[in-house]
Structures are given as structure tokens and as C-alpha cells.
Design a protein around this motif. Structure first.
Motif, mmCIF file in Angstrom:
data_model
loop_
_atom_site.group_PDB
_atom_site.id
_atom_site.type_symbol
_atom_site.label_atom_id
_atom_site.label_comp_id
_atom_site.label_asym_id
_atom_site.label_seq_id
_atom_site.Cartn_x
_atom_site.Cartn_y
_atom_site.Cartn_z
ATOM 1 N N SER A 108 1.490 -1.338 -9.386
ATOM 2 C CA SER A 108 1.788 -2.676 -9.824
ATOM 3 C C SER A 108 1.496 -2.505 -11.387
ATOM 4 C CB SER A 108 0.588 -3.763 -9.210
ATOM 5 O OG SER A 108 0.890 -4.999 -9.562
ATOM 6 N N ALA A 109 2.199 -3.675 -12.033
ATOM 7 C CA ALA A 109 1.980 -3.827 -13.672
ATOM 8 C C ALA A 109 2.304 -5.453 -13.563
ATOM 9 C CB ALA A 109 3.208 -3.050 -14.306
ATOM 10 N N VAL A 110 1.418 -5.819 -14.673
ATOM 11 C CA VAL A 110 1.568 -7.264 -14.846
ATOM 12 C C VAL A 110 3.069 -7.844 -15.301
ATOM 13 C CG1 VAL A 110 0.610 -9.171 -16.358
ATOM 14 C CG2 VAL A 110 -0.766 -7.251 -15.653
ATOM 15 N N ASP A 111 3.484 -8.721 -14.730
ATOM 16 C CA ASP A 111 4.898 -9.450 -14.835
ATOM 17 C C ASP A 111 5.898 -8.590 -14.289
ATOM 18 O OD1 ASP A 111 3.695 -11.668 -15.715
ATOM 19 O OD2 ASP A 111 3.853 -10.904 -17.920
ATOM 20 N N ARG A 112 5.632 -7.330 -13.425
ATOM 21 C CA ARG A 112 6.836 -6.470 -13.175
ATOM 22 C C ARG A 112 6.738 -6.316 -11.619
ATOM 23 N NH1 ARG A 112 7.003 -1.554 -17.320
ATOM 24 N NH2 ARG A 112 7.587 -2.970 -19.460
ATOM 25 N N GLY A 113 5.951 -7.282 -10.872
ATOM 26 C CA GLY A 113 5.868 -7.252 -9.375
ATOM 27 C C GLY A 113 4.823 -5.856 -8.924
ATOM 28 N N THR A 114 4.788 -5.619 -7.643
ATOM 29 C CA THR A 114 3.819 -4.800 -6.833
ATOM 30 C C THR A 114 4.784 -4.014 -5.792
ATOM 31 O OG1 THR A 114 1.938 -6.203 -7.409
ATOM 32 C CG2 THR A 114 1.686 -4.829 -5.788
ATOM 33 N N GLN A 115 4.378 -2.805 -5.822
ATOM 34 C CA GLN A 115 4.852 -2.164 -4.440
ATOM 35 C C GLN A 115 3.773 -1.490 -3.511
ATOM 36 O OE1 GLN A 115 8.449 0.619 -4.657
ATOM 37 N NE2 GLN A 115 7.152 2.159 -4.121
ATOM 38 N N MET A 116 3.506 -1.745 -2.511
ATOM 39 C CA MET A 116 2.675 -1.252 -1.304
ATOM 40 C C MET A 116 3.238 -0.405 -0.547
ATOM 41 S SD MET A 116 0.259 -4.791 -0.862
ATOM 42 C CE MET A 116 1.694 -5.528 -0.963
ATOM 43 N N SER A 117 2.640 0.770 -0.249
ATOM 44 C CA SER A 117 3.608 1.944 0.479
ATOM 45 C C SER A 117 2.541 2.293 1.487
ATOM 46 C CB SER A 117 4.024 3.240 -0.308
ATOM 47 O OG SER A 117 4.819 2.724 -1.059
ATOM 48 N N ILE A 118 2.644 2.508 2.724
ATOM 49 C CA ILE A 118 1.934 3.220 3.830
ATOM 50 C C ILE A 118 2.824 4.329 4.252
ATOM 51 C CG2 ILE A 118 0.973 2.805 5.965
ATOM 52 C CD1 ILE A 118 0.441 0.023 5.337
ATOM 53 N N VAL A 119 2.103 5.634 4.275
ATOM 54 C CA VAL A 119 3.019 6.681 5.174
ATOM 55 C C VAL A 119 1.955 7.057 6.270
ATOM 56 C CG1 VAL A 119 3.590 8.745 4.630
ATOM 57 C CG2 VAL A 119 3.890 7.213 2.798
ATOM 58 N N ILE A 120 2.474 7.093 7.361
ATOM 59 C CA ILE A 120 1.767 7.586 8.795
ATOM 60 C C ILE A 120 2.342 8.871 9.247
ATOM 61 C CG2 ILE A 120 0.440 5.312 8.831
ATOM 62 C CD1 ILE A 120 2.806 4.711 11.045
ATOM 63 N N PRO A 121 1.799 9.606 10.278
ATOM 64 C CA PRO A 121 2.448 10.487 10.988
ATOM 65 C C PRO A 121 3.632 9.767 11.749
ATOM 66 C CG PRO A 121 0.247 10.766 11.007
ATOM 67 C CD PRO A 121 0.191 9.440 10.402
ATOM 68 N N ALA A 122 4.707 10.722 12.232
ATOM 69 C CA ALA A 122 5.645 10.046 12.913
ATOM 70 C C ALA A 122 5.396 10.266 14.615
ATOM 71 C CB ALA A 122 7.067 10.508 12.677
ATOM 72 N N TYR A 123 4.599 9.496 15.050
ATOM 73 C CA TYR A 123 4.039 9.747 16.670
ATOM 74 C C TYR A 123 5.336 9.094 17.482
ATOM 75 C CZ TYR A 123 -0.463 11.025 15.280
ATOM 76 O OH TYR A 123 -1.547 11.599 14.608
ATOM 77 N N LEU A 124 6.201 9.936 18.375
ATOM 78 C CA LEU A 124 7.050 9.446 19.106
ATOM 79 C C LEU A 124 6.612 8.290 20.033
ATOM 80 C CD1 LEU A 124 9.355 12.671 19.666
ATOM 81 C CD2 LEU A 124 9.724 10.680 18.274
ATOM 82 N N GLN A 125 7.301 7.450 20.538
ATOM 83 C CA GLN A 125 6.867 6.408 21.576
ATOM 84 C C GLN A 125 7.074 7.118 22.775
ATOM 85 O OE1 GLN A 125 9.214 2.898 21.225
ATOM 86 N NE2 GLN A 125 8.048 1.982 22.988
#
Length: 566
Positions: free
Chosen positions: A548-565
Motif C-alpha cells: 500500500s501507499a498513501v493515495d495510491r490504494g492497497t493490494q492484499m494477496s493470499i497464496v495457499i497450497p492448491a488442495y484439490l476438492q
């Protein structure tokens, strides 16, 4: 001074102190023996080195003498040849016979000499008679009459050697009483080939060869790194000299047949290279003594402190976080007791950590289940259905849509109490939440979805995207003073991982705030809680980042293992 030595000894390890004590006891006699042997052998090695130089110079002189004698014979065989004498004196009644001897005798003979001896580069006649020039084999003396070597050759006798951009040997044809002209045979020798043995024998030193006029006819670069010039060699005397800043030794020798002088200079440090048997023997004895001392020290240290080092190594592993070690000693001495007590303490510590960790997990699960079941699902669904029915009867489509979306939101969120849900349901859950908020805020911001359908076949823990979307809307977009807000939700597969991203164009936040967002407590079911649930489920096999940066917005990222259903 005493205090400094005492402090140094106190800082040393026990094995180092033991090593030093034995080393001091043995190093004194070894050093005395080494110095005595070195001083005694130094003079002998110097004499052997000088003898080796003299022997090399004698070999070089013999090699040059042999080569000179061979070419002298070759030149004399030419000048004494009757046919060649006849050619250079032009003793022919007609040119037909001359042409025949040149083509059928001289040319084959010269070609044969060059082919049989690759050190010969060229053979030719220089004649003062009126014999016609014949290629490069027979040429007029007028071509070289101004050359220094030519004038010297006219005055000399026998085979004469000169340096003229290389080595040449010249001999005059015999002159009879009626002859007024002097004719010469000229043979050019390949300098590199003739002195190749010199270069091989002088590889450890610098060699230079001068003719009887003091000109350098051969010089290698040698150990000094530079070629010797005639000016450097003048006045040099045999023995120890200093040249190019290097202490060296000089041996001189004269080649008998040519009067050439050989200068062989070897750096003083090279004198013992080929005669180091005494020093080698001394070094072997010293090395043997040191090896014996090291073996003794190793045996004592291994016997006395091996188990202390083993215990110390285990403690270091525990210090850096390896608590899975199990240690026990069968020894009954103090070290064995210390080892067993440390093992018992470590086992007890592991039990306490396991108990604390399990309690933490149970506590988190309980908190989450309490959040899920704080409302009765059946009562909630029945109430929402009744409100939807009433809205439809009142022909209020907005209320109906909000109620339906809210019902869907809680149905996907509660998920019958299960923590793991399909990625599709988690995405539907956050979509329902965003649709409700958009309705409540009169669609004051836009939303974009970038969903890769490949993620639908995988699972994730629930309630991880809604807090991110809530944070982006409430703390980012809602506080935006100008322009229309934009929320972007994306999900994709990348390198065996499921990647979620929630991005807004809101007011953003300082870097310091973004760095602590996942560690600080916040009201409600916030970012820290999401991060802790991810860590409990996936351990270190996940990532949660906030940019994030002031007046430039925010990006949140989550990366998890790809567990098959399943």
C-alpha cells in the motif's frame, strides 16, 4: 601484560588450551632442529645449484657447437663442390651448359638441403662474376655490397657466422691465382629451431648469447621477465649479481667454433629447486613430529572432552530451535548426569510446548465456531425467507434481492460448521457480501472480478476473503475524497498455488501501517485473525502480503497450497 595473557587464556576453549600446552612443549626442539638443518644445508644447496647451472651451460655450449659444426660442414661441402665452383666463376663456353647445371644440379641440391634440415631457411650464392642471376639461388653481390656482414665476410676466412635479422653462415669459394672475384655461399639458419634446445635447458633462468662483436644474437625472456640487451651484458662478471631488482647468479662460457659468449643468469631462489633433497628430508622429519604431536593431542582431547563437545553440539541445535532431539547417556559420571538432566529438561519443554500449541488451536477453533454459531442458522434462514416473501408481496425487488443475497452470504459462510470449503463457495461468499454493501451504499463504488475457473476445483479455509474486502471498502474506498471507488477481486492458479488478490483504489496507508496490519489487533474478525488461521492451517506453506501507499490504494494477496476438492 600479565593481565592480557590471563584474559586471553580465559577466553580459550579447553581443547585449545590443551593443544597449546603440548604444542609449546614440542615446538621448541622441532624449531631448533629445523633451523640447524636449514643452515647446514643452505650452503650445500647453493653449491649444488651452481653446479647444475654450469652443467646446463656446458650442455648449451655443446649443443650450439654441434649445430655450428654441422652447418660449417654443410657450407664447406658447397664451396668445395667443383660444379658449384664452376657455376659461380661462370666457367662455361655457352649458356646451355650453365642452364643445365643450374636446373639439374644446383636447384635439386638446394631443395634437398632445405627439406632434409628444417633449420635451414635459405641457401644462395652471391657472386662478383658475370654469371646470370638465377631466381633466389644465384644473385649478384651488388645486392649486398653495403651490408656489414658482407664486408666482413670478404676479409675473413673459412665459415663465418653473422647476425642479420637472424643467423647466417657465410663462406667464400676458393680463389685461384687467376681469380679476381670473391664469391660467397650464404645460408640462413632458423634461429628458433637452432636455439630450441637452449630455450628448453634455460627454462628456469635467463640466457643470452652474444657474438664476437658483442651483439646479442639470442635472448629469452626468462625468469627476470625481460630480454637482456647488449649494454646490460658488458662488464658482467661471473658469480652473484643483481639484475632487474632480483638477486641472481651468472655463469659465462665461450662457444669454441664461433667465439660466441653464453650468459646464463638464474635467480638465487632457483638454485635449490633441483637440489632440495636435504631440505625435503628435514621438512619430512618436522612434519612427522608435528603429525605425532597432533595425534597425541587428538587422542587426549577426544578421550577427555568428546562428550562435552557432543552435549554442547546438542545444546546449539536446541538454541536455534531444533527441539525434536532426544539425548541420553549411559555414563554414570558428572558429564553423564548433566547429559541426562538436560535430556529430561528438553523432553519436559517439548511436552509443555505441545500442550500450549494444542490449547491455542482449540482456543482458535472454539472462537471461530462461537462466531459461526452465535446465530441459529435455521431460525436465521426462516426469518430471511419470511422477509423475502413479504418483500415480494409488497413488490419491493430491492429488499427481496438484499434478503436473498444475505441468505446466500450466511449459507456459504457458515458452511454447516466446516472450516474447509470449495474455493467457488468462498468466492460466492465474498461476492454476496460485496453485493449487500453496494446496495447499502447505493452502488457508490464499482467492483471487478477476475476469476480463473481452474481454481474452482480446489479448497480453502473459509472467511478469508470477506475481511479483506471489508477492510478495502471501509478503510480505503469509503474514505476516498474524490473519484469513484474501484474494488478488484481476482483468483488464479500459479505454480501449484491458489492466489487470491483484493485490490482497491482507496486512500491507501503508510508503509509502516501496512507492515504491522497483520500483527495488530483490530475490531471484529480482522486481518490478524485471518493471518493466524492461515498459519495454523498451512504452517509456513502460505503467504499473506499487504502492499500500500498513501493515495495510491492497497493490494492484499493470499497464496495457499492448491488442495484439490475431495
Amino acid at each position: 601484560m600479565k593481565r592480557a595473557i590471563t584474559g586471553l587464556l580465559n577466553r580459550l576453549r579447553f581443547k585449545q588450551k590443551l593443544f597449546l600446552s603440548y604444542l609449546v612443549v614440542i615446538i621448541i626442539p622441532i624449531l631448533v632442529l629445523g633451523v640447524y638443518a636449514y643452515n647446514q644445508s643452505k650452503e650445500m644447496l647453493r653449491i649444488q645449484g651452481i653446479q647444475g647451472i654450469v652443467k646446463n651451460v656446458d650442455t648449451i655450449s655443446g649443443s650450439i657447437d654441434g649445430s655450428v659444426e654441422r652447418y660449417n660442414h654443410a657450407v664447406q661441402s658447397i664451396v668445395l663442390n667443383k660444379t658449384f665452383q664452376k657455376i659461380v666463376t661462370n666457367d662455361y663456353s655457352d649458356l646451355v651448359n650453365l642452364s643445365y647445371d643450374l636446373q639439374e644440379y644446383l636447384t635439386p641440391y638446394f631443395n634437398m638441403m632445405v627439406m632434409l634440415d628444417q633449420e635451414i631457411d635459405d641457401v644462395k650464392f652471391y657472386t662478383q662474376t658475370y654469371v646470370p642471376e638465377y631466381g633466389d639461388s644465384v644473385q649478384s653481390a651488388d645486392r649486398v655490397k653495403d651490408e656489414d656482414w658482407y664486408q666482413s665476410a670478404l676479409k675473413g676466412k673459412g665459415s663465418q657466422w653473422f647476425s642479420d635479422n637472424g643467423l647466417i653462415v657465410v663462406a667464400a669459394f676458393p680463389r685461384f691465382f687467376s681469380d679476381k672475384a670473391t664469391n660467397l655461399v650464404y645460408m640462413r639458419i632458423n634461429e628458433a629451431s637452432m636455439f630450441k634446445n637452449v630455450a628448453a635447458l634455460a627454462k628456469d633462468g635467463t640466457v643470452a648469447i652474444t657474438n664476437d662483436r658483442g651483439d646479442v644474437i639470442y635472448s629469452n625472456q626468462g625468469a627476470t621477465g625481460e630480454r637482456l640487451e647488449a649494454g646490460q651484458l658488458q662488464g658482467m662478471k661471473e658469480g652473484a649479481i643483481r639484475i632487474g631488482g632480483i638477486e641472481s647468479y651468472l655463469v659465462k662460457k665461450t662457444v669454441k667454433q664461433t667465439g660466441w659468449t653464453i650468459y646464463f643468469i638464474v635467480p638465487a631462489k632457483e638454485l635449490s629447486r633441483n637440489a632440495g633433497s636435504i631440505i625435503n628430508a628435514t621438512l619430512i622429519v618436522i612434519a612427522g613430529c608435528i603429525v605425532i604431536v597432533l595425534i597425541m593431542i587428538w587422542m587426549f582431547s577426544k578421550t577427555m572432552i568428546r562428550r562435552i563437545y557432543a552435549l554442547n553440539s546438542v545444546m546449539k541445535r536446541v538454541e536455534i530451535g531444533d527441539l525434536s532431539i532426544r539425548i541420553r547417556s549411559e555414563s554414570k559420571d558428572e558429564i553423564g548426569e548433566l547429559t541426562n538432566r538436560f535430556g529430561s529438561m528438553l523432553a519436559r519443554l517439548n511436552d509443555l510446548i505441545d500442550e500450549l500449541f494444542r490449547n491455542k488451536i482449540v482456543q482458535k477453533e472454539a472462537e471461530f465456531k462461537a462466531l459461526q454459531w452465535q446465530m441459529n442458522p435455521h431460525f436465521l434462514y426462516n426469518t430471511l425467507s419470511f422477509i423475502n416473501w413479504k418483500a415480494l408481496r409488497s413488490d419491493d425487488a430491492d429488499i427481496s434481492r438484499v434478503v436473498t443475497t444475505l441468505s446466500k452470504f450466511y449459507r456459504t459462510g457458515l458452511n454447516r460448521g466446516n472450516n474447509m470449503i470449495p474455493v467457488r463457495d468462498e468466492l460466492e461468499h465474498v461476492k454476496s457480501y460485496i453485493e449487500i454493501i453496494q446496495t447499502m451504499k447505493d452502488h457508490s463504488f464499482d467492483v471487478e472480478y477476475d476469476i480463473d475457473e481452474a481454481v474452482f476445483g480446489h479448497t480453502t479455509i473459509n472467511f478469508i476473503l470477506q475481511p479483506l474486502a471489508e477492510n478495502a471498502i471501509m478503510h480505503g474506498i469509503a474514505r476516498k475524497e474524490s473519484g469513484r471507488g474501484l474494488l478488484r477481486i481476482s483468483a488464479k492458479l500459479s505454480n501449484g498455488k491458489v492466489v487470491f488478490q483484493v485490490q482497491d483504489n482507496g486512500i491507501g496507508m503508510p508503509l509502516e501501517t501496512a507492515n504491522t496490519l497483520l500483527q495488530n489487533d483490530s475490531s471484529g474478525y480482522g486481518m490478524k485473525n485471518v493471518n493466524e488461521r492461515l498459519r495454523l492451517k498451512y504452517s509456513s506453506d502460505y503467504s499473506f502480503t499487504v502492499e500500500s501507499a498513501v493515495d495510491r490504494g492497497t493490494q492484499m494477496s493470499i497464496v495457499i497450497p492448491a488442495y484439490l476438492q475431495s
